[in-house]
Motif scaffolding. Structure first.
Motif, PDB file in Angstrom:
ATOM      1  N   UNK A  14       0.802  -1.222   0.000  1.00 35.95           N
ATOM      2  CA  UNK A  14       0.000   0.000   0.000  1.00 35.95           C
ATOM      3  C   UNK A  14       0.830   1.266   0.000  1.00 35.95           C
ATOM      4  N   UNK A  15       2.161   1.149   0.138  1.00 36.87           N
ATOM      5  CA  UNK A  15       2.975   2.326   0.408  1.00 36.87           C
ATOM      6  C   UNK A  15       3.547   2.993  -0.831  1.00 36.87           C
ATOM      7  N   UNK A  16       3.868   2.241  -1.872  1.00 33.85           N
ATOM      8  CA  UNK A  16       4.672   2.779  -2.962  1.00 33.85           C
ATOM      9  C   UNK A  16       3.842   3.406  -4.072  1.00 33.85           C
ATOM     10  N   UNK A  17       4.380   4.472  -4.644  1.00 39.48           N
ATOM     11  CA  UNK A  17       3.779   5.149  -5.799  1.00 39.48           C
ATOM     12  C   UNK A  17       4.787   5.093  -6.944  1.00 39.48           C
ATOM     13  N   UNK A  18       4.349   4.621  -8.109  1.00 38.56           N
ATOM     14  CA  UNK A  18       5.202   4.585  -9.300  1.00 38.56           C
ATOM     15  C   UNK A  18       5.161   5.967  -9.946  1.00 38.56           C
ATOM     16  N   UNK A  19       6.306   6.586 -10.082  1.00 44.96           N
ATOM     17  CA  UNK A  19       6.335   7.954 -10.587  1.00 44.96           C
ATOM     18  C   UNK A  19       6.039   8.040 -12.084  1.00 44.96           C
ATOM     19  N   UNK A  20       5.163   8.986 -12.410  1.00 48.42           N
ATOM     20  CA  UNK A  20       4.902   9.315 -13.811  1.00 48.42           C
ATOM     21  C   UNK A  20       5.761  10.487 -14.261  1.00 48.42           C
ATOM     22  N   UNK A  21       6.211  11.293 -13.321  1.00 44.91           N
ATOM     23  CA  UNK A  21       6.989  12.500 -13.646  1.00 44.91           C
ATOM     24  C   UNK A  21       8.349  12.439 -12.930  1.00 44.91           C
ATOM     25  N   UNK A  22       9.436  12.843 -13.610  1.00 44.56           N
ATOM     26  CA  UNK A  22      10.769  12.778 -12.999  1.00 44.56           C
ATOM     27  C   UNK A  22      11.099  14.011 -12.165  1.00 44.56           C
ATOM     28  N   UNK A  23      10.300  14.222 -11.129  1.00 45.06           N
ATOM     29  CA  UNK A  23      10.534  15.347 -10.224  1.00 45.06           C
ATOM     30  C   UNK A  23      10.047  14.948  -8.846  1.00 45.06           C
ATOM     31  N   UNK A  24      10.305  15.801  -7.875  1.00 47.00           N
ATOM     32  CA  UNK A  24       9.923  15.510  -6.497  1.00 47.00           C
ATOM     33  C   UNK A  24       8.454  15.093  -6.410  1.00 47.00           C
ATOM     34  N   UNK A  25       8.189  14.057  -5.617  1.00 49.12           N
ATOM     35  CA  UNK A  25       6.823  13.556  -5.492  1.00 49.12           C
ATOM     36  C   UNK A  25       5.839  14.586  -4.985  1.00 49.12           C
ATOM     37  N   UNK A  26       6.336  15.637  -4.325  1.00 50.68           N
ATOM     38  CA  UNK A  26       5.451  16.696  -3.862  1.00 50.68           C
ATOM     39  C   UNK A  26       4.769  17.449  -4.986  1.00 50.68           C
ATOM     40  N   UNK A  27       5.264  17.291  -6.226  1.00 48.69           N
ATOM     41  CA  UNK A  27       4.661  17.951  -7.389  1.00 48.69           C
ATOM     42  C   UNK A  27       3.549  17.129  -8.037  1.00 48.69           C
ATOM     43  N   UNK A  28       3.472  15.844  -7.751  1.00 52.27           N
ATOM     44  CA  UNK A  28       2.697  14.948  -8.601  1.00 52.27           C
ATOM     45  C   UNK A  28       1.195  15.155  -8.512  1.00 52.27           C
ATOM     46  N   UNK A  29       0.667  15.394  -7.313  1.00 46.80           N
ATOM     47  CA  UNK A  29      -0.770  15.651  -7.198  1.00 46.80           C
ATOM     48  C   UNK A  29      -1.145  16.905  -7.976  1.00 46.80           C
ATOM     49  N   UNK A  30      -0.292  17.927  -7.863  1.00 47.45           N
ATOM     50  CA  UNK A  30      -0.515  19.175  -8.589  1.00 47.45           C
ATOM     51  C   UNK A  30      -0.493  18.944 -10.097  1.00 47.45           C
ATOM     52  N   UNK A  31       0.478  18.176 -10.580  1.00 47.65           N
ATOM     53  CA  UNK A  31       0.599  17.924 -12.015  1.00 47.65           C
ATOM     54  C   UNK A  31      -0.589  17.120 -12.542  1.00 47.65           C
ATOM     55  N   UNK A  32      -1.030  16.116 -11.782  1.00 44.67           N
ATOM     56  CA  UNK A  32      -2.218  15.363 -12.196  1.00 44.67           C
ATOM     57  C   UNK A  32      -3.419  16.296 -12.352  1.00 44.67           C
ATOM     58  N   UNK A  33      -3.565  17.230 -11.423  1.00 41.30           N
ATOM     59  CA  UNK A  33      -4.687  18.182 -11.478  1.00 41.30           C
ATOM     60  C   UNK A  33      -4.586  19.077 -12.712  1.00 41.30           C
ATOM     61  N   UNK A  34      -3.394  19.608 -12.969  1.00 40.49           N
ATOM     62  CA  UNK A  34      -3.211  20.510 -14.114  1.00 40.49           C
ATOM     63  C   UNK A  34      -3.530  19.801 -15.418  1.00 40.49           C
ATOM     64  N   UNK A  35      -2.956  18.624 -15.608  1.00 46.08           N
ATOM     65  CA  UNK A  35      -3.175  17.917 -16.876  1.00 46.08           C
ATOM     66  C   UNK A  35      -4.636  17.500 -17.032  1.00 46.08           C
ATOM     67  N   UNK A  36      -5.287  17.162 -15.919  1.00 49.19           N
ATOM     68  CA  UNK A  36      -6.705  16.835 -15.981  1.00 49.19           C
ATOM     69  C   UNK A  36      -7.537  18.026 -16.422  1.00 49.19           C
ATOM     70  N   UNK A  37      -7.243  19.201 -15.873  1.00 50.86           N
ATOM     71  CA  UNK A  37      -7.971  20.415 -16.254  1.00 50.86           C
ATOM     72  C   UNK A  37      -7.696  20.800 -17.705  1.00 50.86           C
ATOM     73  N   UNK A  38      -6.444  20.651 -18.155  1.00 49.91           N
ATOM     74  CA  UNK A  38      -6.099  20.991 -19.537  1.00 49.91           C
ATOM     75  C   UNK A  38      -6.817  20.082 -20.525  1.00 49.91           C
ATOM     76  N   UNK A  39      -6.930  18.810 -20.180  1.00 47.72           N
ATOM     77  CA  UNK A  39      -7.651  17.880 -21.068  1.00 47.72           C
ATOM     78  C   UNK A  39      -9.141  18.195 -21.091  1.00 47.72           C
ATOM     79  N   UNK A  40      -9.693  18.463 -19.916  1.00 45.21           N
ATOM     80  CA  UNK A  40     -11.145  18.667 -19.807  1.00 45.21           C
ATOM     81  C   UNK A  40     -11.586  19.971 -20.468  1.00 45.21           C
ATOM     82  N   UNK A  41     -10.816  21.045 -20.313  1.00 44.49           N
ATOM     83  CA  UNK A  41     -11.254  22.362 -20.762  1.00 44.49           C
ATOM     84  C   UNK A  41     -10.489  22.870 -21.986  1.00 44.49           C
ATOM     85  N   UNK A  42      -9.540  22.096 -22.464  1.00 42.87           N
ATOM     86  CA  UNK A  42      -8.845  22.361 -23.734  1.00 42.87           C
ATOM     87  C   UNK A  42      -8.259  23.770 -23.803  1.00 42.87           C
ATOM     88  N   UNK A  43      -7.405  24.102 -22.840  1.00 44.93           N
ATOM     89  CA  UNK A  43      -6.706  25.385 -22.880  1.00 44.93           C
ATOM     90  C   UNK A  43      -5.198  25.143 -22.869  1.00 44.93           C
TER      91      UNK A  43
END
Length: 372
Positions: free
Chosen positions: A178-207
Motif C-alpha cells: 500500500x505504500x509505494x507510488x510509481x512515478x509518472x513524472x521525474x521530479x519531487x513527489x510533492x509535485x505529482x498531485x498538482x501535475x495530475x490536477x493541471x493535466x486533468x484540467x487541460x484535457x477537460x477544458x482544452x486550454x
C-alpha cells in the motif's frame, strides 16, 4: 544513479526502492542470488523501514527537522534487506542494524543538488557494508532502536516510541503493497498531485498556457522539500512547484527533457513562471483542521473562467488506489532504457526483469543488459 533523475518510486519512508534494491543487485550479483532471493530481501527491507516509519511517524512529522527520510530510515531498511539476502542469523542481523543506525545521515538542504541522489547511493553502500561486516563478526549495539541513546531516541528524537507493536506486526499485513507510488513524472513527489490536477484540467477544458492569465498553487507551511521558487538549474527545478506548474502549462508534458538548464531559461517558461503564484497555508489553517489532502491549484484564464482542483495525495496516478498499469510502467522503462540501449537489448531487458522472481541468476541477468 537510480535516484539521480528523481524518477524512482516514492512513498512510506521517502524513496524505498532506491534505498534498497541497488544494494541487493550488487550483493546478489556477487553471491549468485536468484530473482526470488532479491524480492524476498527487498520486501523484508521495505517492511522494516516502513514499520519504523509508521511507529515513529517520521516521514509525516519529523522531516521538518531537515533529515532526509530515504537516507535516515533507508539505512536500516537496506541493512535488513542485505542481512536477509546473506542469510545472516539473528545475532548478525542485530549487529548489521546496529551499524546502520550509526551510519544514518542526509539533510534536505542538499535537495536540488547532486548530493540528494548521493544520499541513496551512500544508503545502499552502507547497507551492504553493515551486512558484510556483521557476517564477519563485527559488533554493534544490540538495541539500536529501543535503547535510550539508540537510533530512535537520538536520530529521530522520540525516546517514548513503543516499537513492540511495529515489530510484532511485521508482515501482518505487509505494508509495502500500500505504500509505494510509481512515478509518472521525474521530479519531487510533492509535485505529482498538482501535475495530475493541471493535466486533468487541460484535457477537460482544452486550454494552453497562452490562455492562462495566472495560476496559483497552495503549499503547506510545513513543506520542507519545495526549496526553490526561482530555480536556475535542472536539479533545482525538480524541487520547485512553480517551475513544475509552468512546465506543465507550457509544454503539456513533464518528462526527462523538462529538467534541463536550457528548458528553464526558455522565454515562454520564464514568462509563465511570472504568472504562477504560490500561497502558503498557515499553521493556523492547518491547525484548524483545513489541511489540504493534496496540493490545491487555481487557474484563471484570460476570458475570466476559473478552474480549481485538488488531487488527494493518496490518489496520485501511480498510487495503489489509482494504478498506472503495467503497460505504462513498461513504456516508461523502454523510454528510459532507450537513451542508453539499442532496441533489441531493451526488449531483452524487459523480458529479463519484468518478472524478477523468474530470474535464476541475477549476475547473468545483469550482464545481459549492461551498457556496452
Amino acid at each position: 544513479m537510480g535516484h539521480a533523475l528523481d524518477y524512482d518510486d516514492f512513498g512510506g519512508f521517502g524513496h524505498p526502492t532506491v534505498a534498497i534494491f541497488p544494494a541487493l543487485l550488487a550483493l546478489g550479483e556477487s553471491i549468485g542470488a536468484t530473482g526470488r532471493d532479491l524480492m524476498e530481501a527487498y520486501i523484508v527491507g521495505c517492511e522494516v523501514g516502513l514499520a519504523v516509519d509508521y511507529a515513529t511517524h517520521y516521514h509525516s512529522q519529523q522531516m521538518h527537522r531537515g533529515f532526509h527520510s530515504t537516507a535516515i530510515l533507508g539505512r536500516l531498511a537496506a541493512a535488513a534487506a542485505c542481512a536477509k539476502l546473506l542469510k545472516l542469523d539473528q545475532q548478525q542481523t542485530s549487529m548489521a542494524l546496529g551499524m546502520a543506525g550509526s551510519m544514518a545521515s542526509g539533510v534536505i538542504h542538499n535537495f536540488g543538488t547532486m548530493t540528494k541522489p548521493l544520499h541513496a547511493g551512500m544508503t545502499c553502500r552502507d547497507g551492504v557494508m553493515a551486512a558484510q561486516l556483521a557476517q564477519r563478526g563485527f559488533t554493534a549495539g544490540e538495541q539500536i532502536l529501543e535503547h535510550p541513546v539508540g537510533f530512535t531516541a537520538t536520530v529521530i528524537g522520540d525516546e517514548h516510541t513503543d516499537l513492540e507493536e511495529a515489530a510484532g506486526n511485521l508482515g501482518k499485513p505487509f505494508r509495502v503493497q500500500d505504500a509505494l507510488v510509481i512515478k509518472k513524472y521525474p521530479s519531487c513527489g510533492g509535485n505529482h498531485a498538482m501535475l495530475d490536477s493541471i493535466f486533468g484540467l487541460m484535457r477537460e477544458h482544452e486550454f494552453t498556457h497562452r490562455d492562462v492569465a495566472n495560476a496559483e498553487v497552495v503549499q503547506s507551511f510545513a513543506s520542507t522539500v519545495m526549496l526553490y521558487e526561482e530555480p536556475e538549474s535542472d536539479l533545482k527545478g525538480k524541487f520547485s512547484a512553480k517551475y513544475n506548474m509552468a512546465a506543465a502549462l507550457v509544454d503539456g508534458v513533464v518528462d526527462i527533457d523538462t529538467f534541463t538548464d536550457e528548458k528553464i531559461a526558455e522565454q515562454d517558461m520564464q514568462d509563465m513562471m511570472e504568472r504562477v503564484g504560490m500561497r502558503v497555508q498557515s499553521k493556523w489553517e492547518i491547525g484548524g483542521g483545513t489541511v489540504s489532502k493534496g496540493v490545491p491549484i487555481r487557474i484563471t484564464l484570460n476570458d475570466g473562467r476559473v478552474f480549481e482542483h485538488e488531487t488527494p495525495r493518496g490518489e496520485i496516478l501511480g498510487s495503489q488506489v489509482n494504478p498506472w498499469g503495467m503497460d505504462n510502467i513498461t513504456g516508461k522503462f523502454r523510454e528510459n532504457a532507450g537513451r542508453v540501449l539499442a532496441g533489441e537489448r531493451i526488449e531483452d531487458a524487459v523480458r529479463q526483469w519484468q518478472d524478477v522472481t523468474g530470474v535464476d541468476d541475477v549476475s547473468a541477468a545483469i550482464r545481459s543488459t549492461l551498457v556496452k
